[in-house]
Enzyme design. Structure first.
Site, PDB file in Angstrom:
ATOM      1  N   ASP A  84     -69.611  -8.985  45.101  1.00  0.00           N
ATOM      2  CA  ASP A  84     -68.523  -9.989  44.602  1.00  0.00           C
ATOM      3  C   ASP A  84     -67.524 -10.490  43.948  1.00  0.00           C
ATOM      4  O   ASP A  84     -66.737  -9.497  43.691  1.00  0.00           O
ATOM      5  CB  ASP A  84     -69.614 -10.181  43.019  1.00  0.00           C
ATOM      6  CG  ASP A  84     -70.045 -11.365  42.563  1.00  0.00           C
ATOM      7  OD1 ASP A  84     -69.158 -11.916  42.784  1.00  0.00           O
ATOM      8  OD2 ASP A  84     -71.098 -11.483  41.487  1.00  0.00           O
ATOM      9  N   ALA A  86     -64.172 -11.588  41.715  1.00  0.00           N
ATOM     10  CA  ALA A  86     -63.590 -11.474  39.547  1.00  0.00           C
ATOM     11  C   ALA A  86     -62.572 -12.251  39.672  1.00  0.00           C
ATOM     12  O   ALA A  86     -61.790 -13.306  40.712  1.00  0.00           O
ATOM     13  CB  ALA A  86     -63.652 -10.697  39.687  1.00  0.00           C
ATOM     14  N   GLU A 106     -75.071 -12.269  37.817  1.00  0.00           N
ATOM     15  CA  GLU A 106     -74.199 -11.840  39.095  1.00  0.00           C
ATOM     16  C   GLU A 106     -74.001  -9.647  38.221  1.00  0.00           C
ATOM     17  O   GLU A 106     -73.684  -8.759  38.342  1.00  0.00           O
ATOM     18  CB  GLU A 106     -72.663 -12.185  39.076  1.00  0.00           C
ATOM     19  CG  GLU A 106     -72.405 -12.891  39.625  1.00  0.00           C
ATOM     20  CD  GLU A 106     -71.521 -14.034  39.827  1.00  0.00           C
ATOM     21  OE1 GLU A 106     -71.149 -14.514  40.664  1.00  0.00           O
ATOM     22  OE2 GLU A 106     -70.731 -14.377  38.001  1.00  0.00           O
ATOM     23  N   LYS A 124     -55.326 -11.854  40.980  1.00  0.00           N
ATOM     24  CA  LYS A 124     -56.581 -11.591  39.729  1.00  0.00           C
ATOM     25  C   LYS A 124     -56.391 -10.412  39.476  1.00  0.00           C
ATOM     26  O   LYS A 124     -57.390  -9.990  38.600  1.00  0.00           O
ATOM     27  CB  LYS A 124     -58.284 -11.461  41.226  1.00  0.00           C
ATOM     28  CG  LYS A 124     -58.148 -13.060  41.636  1.00  0.00           C
ATOM     29  CD  LYS A 124     -58.872 -13.757  40.561  1.00  0.00           C
ATOM     30  CE  LYS A 124     -59.214 -14.790  41.432  1.00  0.00           C
ATOM     31  NZ  LYS A 124     -60.562 -15.270  42.808  1.00  0.00           N
TER      32      LYS A 124
HETATM   33  C1  5RP Z   1     -68.800 -16.418  39.378  1.00  0.00           C
HETATM   34  C2  5RP Z   1     -67.575 -15.599  39.780  1.00  0.00           C
HETATM   35  C3  5RP Z   1     -66.990 -15.436  40.906  1.00  0.00           C
HETATM   36  O1  5RP Z   1     -66.650 -14.354  41.521  1.00  0.00           O
HETATM   37  C4  5RP Z   1     -65.503 -15.808  40.434  1.00  0.00           C
HETATM   38  O2  5RP Z   1     -65.486 -16.715  39.750  1.00  0.00           O
HETATM   39  C5  5RP Z   1     -65.058 -15.431  41.093  1.00  0.00           C
HETATM   40  O3  5RP Z   1     -64.455 -16.990  42.112  1.00  0.00           O
HETATM   41  P1  5RP Z   1     -63.669 -17.305  43.689  1.00  0.00           P
HETATM   42  O4  5RP Z   1     -63.942 -15.647  44.300  1.00  0.00           O
HETATM   43  O5  5RP Z   1     -64.010 -18.127  44.016  1.00  0.00           O
HETATM   44  O6  5RP Z   1     -62.595 -17.345  42.560  1.00  0.00           O
HETATM   45  O7  5RP Z   1     -68.081 -15.100  38.838  1.00  0.00           O
HETATM   46  O8  5RP Z   1     -69.683 -16.915  38.189  1.00  0.00           O
END
Ligand code: 5RP
Length: 230
Positions: A84, A86, A106, A124
């Site tokens: 996932d 973040a 998640e 990030k």
């Molecule tokens: C969704 C999340 C996403 O993982 C987080 O917002 C990062 O998203 P992106 O990869 O589009 O920047 O927590 O609820």
């Protein structure tokens, strides 16, 4: 491809290629970075590998169906690995998530997975969480009460996600984006928020959940070294 998508793609592809074997049950995240991990799983399924996915949102489930990735309901199978994105990764590997509003599922999937792999681009990475407001999922009935409790007792500046057109999560709930400033104790803050009746989940993920962080930068993809925690 949008600007930055090449890096997100590199992170997503690297995570799947490093952590997913044929026969894996994989938890698939939500967002523009997780999108590429899903695309890579789709390619491998199309090539004949048996991979089953537990999606963390309706959007991820829809993309999996489009790519013909077999789905399993949360709780139906043991999850070998979850991948996932973040919104923030702190130096101790605690996370802010929920920019896409999917953090309840998640976190459920990350907690259940044997290995939780986070995929990000370099912006990030932060020293401490908090520049990105903490998403808090709230039962709509309790919204005004929860808002007041958070503002009064935890000192946040709060915005209702969606404003005039309230955002609705996949669980039918509302979202508050809560700015606390820099967060010294994410686990303690998560607990204090969840102690308020009506709070369903927060986007603060404890550092102990994260097993690996993959960062895709213009000079290549690297895996961060695990921080030493006290
Ligand atoms: C969704 C999340 C996403 O993982 C987080 O917002 C990062 O998203 P992106 O990869 O589009 O920047 O927590 O609820």
């Amino acid at each position: 491809m949008a600007v930055g998508d090449d890096l997100k793609r590199a992170a997503g592809f690297a995570a799947v290629d490093r952590y997913v074997r044929a026969g894996t049950c994989i938890g698939l995240g939500t967002g523009t970075t997780a999108h590429w991990a899903i695309v890579r799983v789709g390619e491998r399924v199309a090539a004949g590998e048996e991979i089953v996915a537990v999606p963390t949102s309706e959007a991820t489930a829809a993309l999996c169906r489009e790519l013909r990735i077999p789905l399993a309901a949360f709780g139906a199978r043991a999850i070998d690995v979850a991948i996932d994105g973040a919104d923030e990764v702190a130096a101790d590997w605690s996370l802010t998530k929920g920019g896409g509003g999917a953090m309840f599922r998640e976190k459920a999937v990350a907690l259940a997975a044997r290995t939780f792999v986070v995929i990000v681009t370099p912006e990030k990475l932060v020293d401490r969480l908090g520049a990105f407001p903490t998403p808090v999922e709230v039962v709509p009935y309790a919204l005004p009460y929860v808002e007041r409790e958070i503002a009064t007792h935890l000192g946040a500046t709060i915005a209702r996600r969606g404003g005039e057109t309230p955002y609705v999560t996949d669980n039918g709930n509302a979202l508050l984006d809560c700015a606390f400033g820099l967060i010294a104790d994410p686990v303690g803050l998560d607990r204090a928020l969840r102690d308020i009746h009506g709070v369903v989940a927060t986007g603060l993920f404890a550092s102990s959940l994260t097993a690996a962080v993959i960062v895709a930068a213009p000079d290549g993809v690297r895996e961060l070294q695990k921080p030493e925690l006290d």
